[in-house]
Design a protein around this motif. Structure first.
Motif, PDB file in Angstrom:
ATOM      1  N   GLY A   1      29.123  58.136  40.874  1.00 38.72           N
ATOM      2  CA  GLY A   1      28.697  57.852  39.513  1.00 38.72           C
ATOM      3  C   GLY A   1      29.781  57.371  38.588  1.00 38.72           C
ATOM      4  N   THR A   2      31.044  57.425  38.991  1.00 37.38           N
ATOM      5  CA  THR A   2      32.134  56.920  38.156  1.00 37.38           C
ATOM      6  C   THR A   2      32.287  55.421  38.382  1.00 37.38           C
ATOM      7  OG1 THR A   2      33.773  57.382  39.873  1.00 37.38           O
ATOM      8  CG2 THR A   2      33.335  59.132  38.266  1.00 37.38           C
ATOM      9  N   PRO A   3      32.808  54.697  37.390  1.00 37.13           N
ATOM     10  CA  PRO A   3      32.972  53.255  37.558  1.00 37.13           C
ATOM     11  C   PRO A   3      33.900  52.925  38.726  1.00 37.13           C
ATOM     12  CG  PRO A   3      33.197  53.868  35.252  1.00 37.13           C
ATOM     13  CD  PRO A   3      33.178  55.147  36.036  1.00 37.13           C
ATOM     14  N   LEU A   4      33.600  51.847  39.412  1.00 37.18           N
ATOM     15  CA  LEU A   4      34.436  51.403  40.527  1.00 37.18           C
ATOM     16  C   LEU A   4      35.887  51.223  40.108  1.00 37.18           C
ATOM     17  CD1 LEU A   4      32.263  48.705  42.344  1.00 37.18           C
ATOM     18  CD2 LEU A   4      33.087  50.860  43.313  1.00 37.18           C
ATOM     19  N   ALA A   5      36.080  50.816  38.868  1.00 39.06           N
ATOM     20  CA  ALA A   5      37.434  50.517  38.401  1.00 39.06           C
ATOM     21  C   ALA A   5      38.350  51.732  38.446  1.00 39.06           C
ATOM     22  CB  ALA A   5      37.383  49.975  36.974  1.00 39.06           C
ATOM     23  N   ARG A   6      37.791  52.938  38.556  1.00 43.37           N
ATOM     24  CA  ARG A   6      38.628  54.132  38.629  1.00 43.37           C
ATOM     25  C   ARG A   6      39.132  54.399  40.045  1.00 43.37           C
ATOM     26  NH1 ARG A   6      35.758  58.626  34.638  1.00 43.37           N
ATOM     27  NH2 ARG A   6      35.675  57.292  32.768  1.00 43.37           N
ATOM     28  N   ARG A   7      38.594  53.697  41.025  1.00 45.25           N
ATOM     29  CA  ARG A   7      39.046  53.880  42.401  1.00 45.25           C
ATOM     30  C   ARG A   7      40.413  53.218  42.573  1.00 45.25           C
ATOM     31  NH1 ARG A   7      34.822  55.134  46.075  1.00 45.25           N
ATOM     32  NH2 ARG A   7      33.449  56.594  44.977  1.00 45.25           N
ATOM     33  N   PRO A   8      41.381  53.929  43.135  1.00 50.30           N
ATOM     34  CA  PRO A   8      42.735  53.355  43.265  1.00 50.30           C
ATOM     35  C   PRO A   8      42.768  52.024  44.006  1.00 50.30           C
ATOM     36  CG  PRO A   8      42.785  55.718  43.676  1.00 50.30           C
ATOM     37  CD  PRO A   8      41.337  55.336  43.569  1.00 50.30           C
ATOM     38  N   HIS A   9      42.007  51.905  45.102  1.00 50.33           N
ATOM     39  CA  HIS A   9      42.081  50.653  45.874  1.00 50.33           C
ATOM     40  C   HIS A   9      41.449  49.491  45.108  1.00 50.33           C
ATOM     41  CE1 HIS A   9      37.932  51.817  46.930  1.00 50.33           C
ATOM     42  NE2 HIS A   9      37.737  50.551  47.253  1.00 50.33           N
ATOM     43  N   VAL A  10      40.454  49.798  44.252  1.00 55.71           N
ATOM     44  CA  VAL A  10      39.835  48.748  43.441  1.00 55.71           C
ATOM     45  C   VAL A  10      40.823  48.271  42.375  1.00 55.71           C
ATOM     46  CG1 VAL A  10      37.993  48.244  41.785  1.00 55.71           C
ATOM     47  CG2 VAL A  10      37.485  49.530  43.875  1.00 55.71           C
ATOM     48  N   ARG A  11      41.511  49.211  41.733  1.00 51.05           N
ATOM     49  CA  ARG A  11      42.506  48.818  40.737  1.00 51.05           C
ATOM     50  C   ARG A  11      43.614  47.992  41.375  1.00 51.05           C
ATOM     51  NH1 ARG A  11      42.118  51.502  35.866  1.00 51.05           N
ATOM     52  NH2 ARG A  11      44.313  51.172  35.359  1.00 51.05           N
ATOM     53  N   ARG A  12      44.022  48.365  42.582  1.00 48.83           N
ATOM     54  CA  ARG A  12      45.083  47.598  43.239  1.00 48.83           C
ATOM     55  C   ARG A  12      44.613  46.174  43.555  1.00 48.83           C
ATOM     56  NH1 ARG A  12      49.866  49.011  45.689  1.00 48.83           N
ATOM     57  NH2 ARG A  12      49.896  50.451  43.912  1.00 48.83           N
ATOM     58  N   GLU A  13      43.355  46.047  43.982  1.00 52.63           N
ATOM     59  CA  GLU A  13      42.817  44.707  44.255  1.00 52.63           C
ATOM     60  C   GLU A  13      42.781  43.871  42.978  1.00 52.63           C
ATOM     61  OE1 GLU A  13      41.494  43.219  47.324  1.00 52.63           O
ATOM     62  OE2 GLU A  13      42.882  44.769  47.982  1.00 52.63           O
ATOM     63  N   LEU A  14      42.332  44.468  41.888  1.00 49.07           N
ATOM     64  CA  LEU A  14      42.283  43.747  40.616  1.00 49.07           C
ATOM     65  C   LEU A  14      43.689  43.380  40.147  1.00 49.07           C
ATOM     66  CD1 LEU A  14      39.543  45.757  38.688  1.00 49.07           C
ATOM     67  CD2 LEU A  14      39.334  43.435  39.564  1.00 49.07           C
ATOM     68  N   GLY A  15      44.636  44.294  40.352  1.00 47.44           N
ATOM     69  CA  GLY A  15      46.009  44.020  39.941  1.00 47.44           C
ATOM     70  C   GLY A  15      46.637  42.901  40.747  1.00 47.44           C
ATOM     71  N   GLU A  16      46.390  42.888  42.042  1.00 50.74           N
ATOM     72  CA  GLU A  16      46.958  41.820  42.862  1.00 50.74           C
ATOM     73  C   GLU A  16      46.317  40.481  42.513  1.00 50.74           C
ATOM     74  OE1 GLU A  16      48.238  40.851  47.454  1.00 50.74           O
ATOM     75  OE2 GLU A  16      47.739  42.879  46.820  1.00 50.74           O
ATOM     76  N   ALA A  17      45.007  40.488  42.241  1.00 49.68           N
ATOM     77  CA  ALA A  17      44.340  39.248  41.829  1.00 49.68           C
ATOM     78  C   ALA A  17      44.908  38.753  40.499  1.00 49.68           C
ATOM     79  CB  ALA A  17      42.833  39.477  41.705  1.00 49.68           C
ATOM     80  N   THR A  18      45.175  39.671  39.578  1.00 52.40           N
ATOM     81  CA  THR A  18      45.763  39.290  38.294  1.00 52.40           C
ATOM     82  C   THR A  18      47.137  38.676  38.491  1.00 52.40           C
ATOM     83  OG1 THR A  18      44.570  41.075  37.171  1.00 52.40           O
ATOM     84  CG2 THR A  18      46.468  40.129  36.024  1.00 52.40           C
ATOM     85  N   ALA A  19      47.944  39.289  39.345  1.00 50.68           N
ATOM     86  CA  ALA A  19      49.279  38.742  39.619  1.00 50.68           C
ATOM     87  C   ALA A  19      49.181  37.355  40.249  1.00 50.68           C
ATOM     88  CB  ALA A  19      50.052  39.692  40.531  1.00 50.68           C
ATOM     89  N   GLY A  20      48.201  37.161  41.134  1.00 51.62           N
ATOM     90  CA  GLY A  20      48.015  35.849  41.738  1.00 51.62           C
ATOM     91  C   GLY A  20      47.646  34.797  40.720  1.00 51.62           C
ATOM     92  N   LEU A  21      46.776  35.168  39.775  1.00 55.47           N
ATOM     93  CA  LEU A  21      46.395  34.213  38.727  1.00 55.47           C
ATOM     94  C   LEU A  21      47.586  33.894  37.829  1.00 55.47           C
ATOM     95  CD1 LEU A  21      44.251  32.528  37.303  1.00 55.47           C
ATOM     96  CD2 LEU A  21      43.566  34.571  36.029  1.00 55.47           C
ATOM     97  N   LEU A  22      48.399  34.902  37.510  1.00 54.58           N
ATOM     98  CA  LEU A  22      49.573  34.666  36.670  1.00 54.58           C
ATOM     99  C   LEU A  22      50.577  33.747  37.367  1.00 54.58           C
ATOM    100  CD1 LEU A  22      50.075  38.268  35.264  1.00 54.58           C
ATOM    101  CD2 LEU A  22      49.464  36.243  33.936  1.00 54.58           C
ATOM    102  N   LEU A  23      50.781  33.935  38.656  1.00 55.87           N
ATOM    103  CA  LEU A  23      51.677  33.039  39.405  1.00 55.87           C
ATOM    104  C   LEU A  23      51.143  31.612  39.401  1.00 55.87           C
ATOM    105  CD1 LEU A  23      52.797  35.035  42.578  1.00 55.87           C
ATOM    106  CD2 LEU A  23      54.301  34.012  40.864  1.00 55.87           C
ATOM    107  N   ALA A  24      49.835  31.486  39.629  1.00 58.35           N
ATOM    108  CA  ALA A  24      49.228  30.149  39.622  1.00 58.35           C
ATOM    109  C   ALA A  24      49.354  29.504  38.253  1.00 58.35           C
ATOM    110  CB  ALA A  24      47.760  30.243  40.040  1.00 58.35           C
ATOM    111  N   GLU A  25      49.143  30.304  37.203  1.00 57.10           N
ATOM    112  CA  GLU A  25      49.243  29.764  35.848  1.00 57.10           C
ATOM    113  C   GLU A  25      50.673  29.346  35.523  1.00 57.10           C
ATOM    114  OE1 GLU A  25      48.001  30.773  31.228  1.00 57.10           O
ATOM    115  OE2 GLU A  25      47.949  32.369  32.725  1.00 57.10           O
ATOM    116  N   ALA A  26      51.640  30.164  35.923  1.00 55.82           N
ATOM    117  CA  ALA A  26      53.036  29.807  35.682  1.00 55.82           C
ATOM    118  C   ALA A  26      53.370  28.489  36.355  1.00 55.82           C
ATOM    119  CB  ALA A  26      53.953  30.919  36.203  1.00 55.82           C
ATOM    120  N   THR A  27      52.889  28.308  37.587  1.00 49.44           N
ATOM    121  CA  THR A  27      53.152  27.072  38.323  1.00 49.44           C
ATOM    122  C   THR A  27      52.529  25.874  37.622  1.00 49.44           C
ATOM    123  OG1 THR A  27      53.134  28.353  40.372  1.00 49.44           O
ATOM    124  CG2 THR A  27      52.952  25.961  40.579  1.00 49.44           C
TER     125      THR A  27
END
Length: 573
Positions: A280-306
């Motif tokens: 019943g808790t949001p998926l975003a509270r799951r550690p592996h989900v947060r890590r996936e979102l964080g890695e995706a964010t880092a990937g977008l930031l690298l792409a944007e910097a490029t």
């Protein structure tokens, strides 16, 4: 440094205008665009709305009466459109590819005539590829021969051409010397309205997996006579002009990928924040989900910097664009494809639902983005372009060849760039790549700052490992030897690693030049961790924890919004 206020104002006004068009029944309504996509129907009303918003003026250089004086503005405008719908962005933005060869050729009167047509809403297409030759331009069979009474006669078919049917003007690459070769082709701006009846046909639209509504078709020419002034540049100059034009358009393709990445990441973050897990808790509270979102964010930031550095380099490192455009076009779409695939696993079956479902926009974004990696040369084509330059790149890095002023300008996003100088475009970079040749100094500067600011110790350590990996990479590049048309597989792996080093270097240079000395370092740490991980370099668990911090920043933003790298680089006072 000061923010270029007219630039900021232009982008902000355009973005606000787009949002006013996204309501139910309006031109950019998501439901209406999804319905057109299901029907494989062209988004004519949406493109017309962009015309009315003045976007075509940004495809025309200011010297020809348009508004284009900063490629960074064009990138941000197209990114804003792509964030809403990639089909619309691809359909509308291709007019610049159709026109750019005329801008580069330098003849004033043809350029002004074309400028007037574009600002009046004319669509321009660019016909390069052929059914049996793909991206091998030197194998093209469309021919142009001098007509007895002046002008030229064109014969043959171009295929898989964006807007070939809808465009009123088409730039056509044709063989003008039977022997072919780099000097055997010329470019022609073909005005369909001036062709005799029956001398051209457009094959049917080709059904595509993504951007289903786009006009992906072709044009077949049957002894079509064009006037002498249809020639762009000089006879035999076609390949040279188009290769230089692709340095620009490949770089600007990053805009469409970044917009798709913005959209996909915002959709996934909203899903994770609002969708309950089994307890019943949001998926975003799951550690592996947060890590996936964080890695995706880092990937977008690298792409944007490029993308951000590459598009500014068009102005300030123009002679190096054979390298930087290839890096941007190979890396940014591939990174966004990987980001979307990562998020698709997070969404599970919800990522594949149709547009009628609340989460169905993700599936369309996933399908649509697949084609961006193919536009204007695939990742394979661009990595091949990098491999051809390995000896120069390795030599330039070893000798530390840096255009310091150009590099500083390319990585200072809050200042106006110098005017674009088309004559400075080069088929190959004779100096190498200032971005990576300048990495040792950038790392040294970060280390020096870390002596006075404790939270820079971690990114300085990460940057030092990046520098070491970059040095080893250039040694491996220098050792590559191969005969023509027999490139070893490991060379493509080196090219991919080269892109990663460039992306991380872009992030570091931007952090050093783009914000205040006390600016937030979280995003830089995330970028360096992501790049080192993708390079296969060791990263400690406590270092990778910064990805969770990036996920937290993502989840804290308003629903449906995105936070760009430019937002993170606080405007200097």
């Amino acid at each position: 440094m000061t923010v270029a206020a007219p630039t900021v104002g232009t982008v902000d006004r355009f973005t606000r205008h787009l949002h006013r068009l996204t309501g139910p029944g309006l031109a950019l309504d998501a439901g209406e665009l999804a319905a057109l996509d299901r029907a494989d129907a062209f988004p004519a009303d949406a493109c017309r709305a962009l015309d009315e918003a003045g976007l075509p003026r940004h495809y025309v250089p200011t010297e020809h009466g348009g508004a284009l004086d900063d490629f960074g503005v064009v990138m941000r405008l197209l990114r804003a459109v792509s964030r809403i719908d990639l089909t619309v962005a691809a359909a509308h933005g291709k007019t610049y590819l159709g026109a750019v060869s005329t801008w580069l050729a330098g003849a004033e009167e043809p350029a002004r005539r074309l400028a007037r047509r574009i600002t009046d809403g004319e669509v321009v297409s660019c016909a390069l590829t052929e059914r049996h030759h793909g991206s091998d331009l030197l194998a093209g069979e469309v021919v142009a021969r001098p007509a007895a009474d002046g002008g030229w006669l064109l014969d043959g078919e171009k295929w898989l051409i964006n807007n070939a049917t809808r465009a009123g003007l088409v730039t056509v690459l044709a063989r003008t010397d039977d022997a072919g070769g780099p000097r055997g082709f010329s470019l022609f701006l073909v005005d369909k309205a001036r062709l005799a009846p029956g001398t051209y046909t457009c094959p049917p639209k080709v059904p595509t997996y993504g951007i289903r509504g786009a006009d992906i078709s072709g044009i077949a020419l049957h002894g079509a006579r064009v006037p002498a002034d249809a020639l762009i540049g000089r006879p035999g100059q076609g390949v040279e002009i188009i290769v230089k034009a692709l340095h620009i358009t490949r770089t600007c393709c990053a805009a469409m990928s970044l917009g798709a990445g913005d959209h996909a990441l915002a959709l996934a973050a909203d899903f994770a924040a609002g969708h309950p897990a089994d307890d019943g808790t949001p998926l975003a509270r799951r550690p592996h989900v947060r890590r996936e979102l964080g890695e995706a964010t880092a990937g977008l930031l690298l792409a944007e910097a490029t993308g951000l550095v590459a598009v500014r380099a068009l102005h300030s490192l123009t002679g190096e664009m054979s390298v930087l455009s290839a890096v941007a076009k190979a890396y940014v779409p591939a990174q966004i494809d990987a980001l979307i695939a990562r998020l698709l696993h997070l969404l599970g079956p919800h990522g594949l639902l149709g547009p009628g479902d609340p989460h169905g926009q993700f599936a369309k974004a996933e399908r649509d983005h697949r084609i961006i990696g193919i536009f204007d040369g695939s990742s394979l084509v661009n990595r091949s372009a990098l491999i051809e330059q390995f000896p120069r790149l390795a030599r330039g890095y070893r000798k530390g060849r840096v255009d310091a002023a150009g590099l500083a300008e390319a990585t200072s996003p809050h200042i106006r760039p110098r005017p674009f100088a088309p004559a400075a475009l080069s088929l190959l970079s004779t100096t190498g790549n200032s971005l990576l040749a300048g990495l040792p100094d950038a790392v040294a500067e970060l280390r020096e700052r870390a002596r006075h600011r404790g939270d820079l110790a971690a990114p300085a350590a990460l940057a030092t490992r990046l520098l070491d990996a970059t040095g080893r990479l250039h040694e491996a590049m220098a050792a590559v030897r191969f005969p023509p048309r027999a490139v070893p597989a490991e060379a493509f792996d080196l090219a991919e690693r080269y892109e990663l080093c460039c992306a991380a270097a872009c992030a570091l240079h931007l952090w050093l030049r783009g914000g205040p000395a006390d600016g937030d370092v979280t995003w830089l740490r995330g970028c360096l961790v992501k790049a080192l991980t993708d390079l296969g370099e060791p990263v400690e668990d406590d270092e990778a924890a910064v990805l969770d911090d990036l996920a937290g920043l993502l989840l804290d933003r308003p629903s449906g919004s995105f936070v760009s790298l430019l937002d993170r680089l606080e405007s200097p006072s």
